[in-house]
Design a protein around this motif. Structure first.
Motif: not given
Length: 161
Positions: A53-56, A77-78, A84-85, A90-92
């Motif tokens: 689930h969630g955004a790519l 998974e979380l 996508g917030v 997580r990316g930052i």
């Protein structure tokens, strides 16, 4: 008991120099300093998503093409919010942890409010070096009077061109 969750990076590591420090430790308070280099693959972009689930999201440093990426996307998974917030945060963090940098351990005097406590997660300047505090340890010694010290662990990543 109280548990407080702090962001790993209060601001992206490449924006750290533009931020106002939370705590300034003057040179007069420093007892000892030591540094150790850190190095990981330099990144300027990363794909992040949830497992099912969630955004790519392609998270990249503004002004870059985002082409310096890890070999695999970050999947967790979380990371399930569709806006996508969480993926962006997580990316930052992944981008902030990349490239060259150093850790610094500083032993300083501890005497509030002149030489304040430095809790983890704060932007700190010690001897002109700005970084994020990762740990703190307080110790006290009674030899010729009470002397209280704190040991601060600091991390900094350098901006790579």
């Amino acid at each position: 008991q109280v548990i407080t969750a702090q962001p790993r990076w209060p601001v992206a590591s490449w924006l750290l120099d533009g931020e106002v420090v939370d705590v300034l430790i003057p040179e007069a308070a420093i007892i000892s300093l030591s540094q150790a280099p850190l190095y990981s693959q330099p990144l300027n972009g990363v794909y992040v998503s949830g497992e099912s689930h969630g955004a790519l999201a392609l998270v990249k440093i503004a002004g870059t093409d985002g082409a310096l990426q890890p070999s695999e996307p970050l999947v967790n998974e979380l990371l399930c919010d569709t806006a996508g917030v969480a993926a962006r945060q997580r990316g930052i963090n992944a981008l902030s942890d990349s490239g060259a940098g150093f850790t610094m351990d500083a032993e300083t005097l501890f005497h509030p409010p002149t030489y304040p406590l430095v809790p983890p997660g704060q932007i700190v300047s010690i001897a002109g070096m700005k970084g994020v505090s990762r740990s703190v340890r307080i110790s006290a010694n009674w030899s010729s009077g009470l002397q209280v010290k704190q040991s601060i662990g600091l991390e900094r990543r350098e901006v790579e061109e």
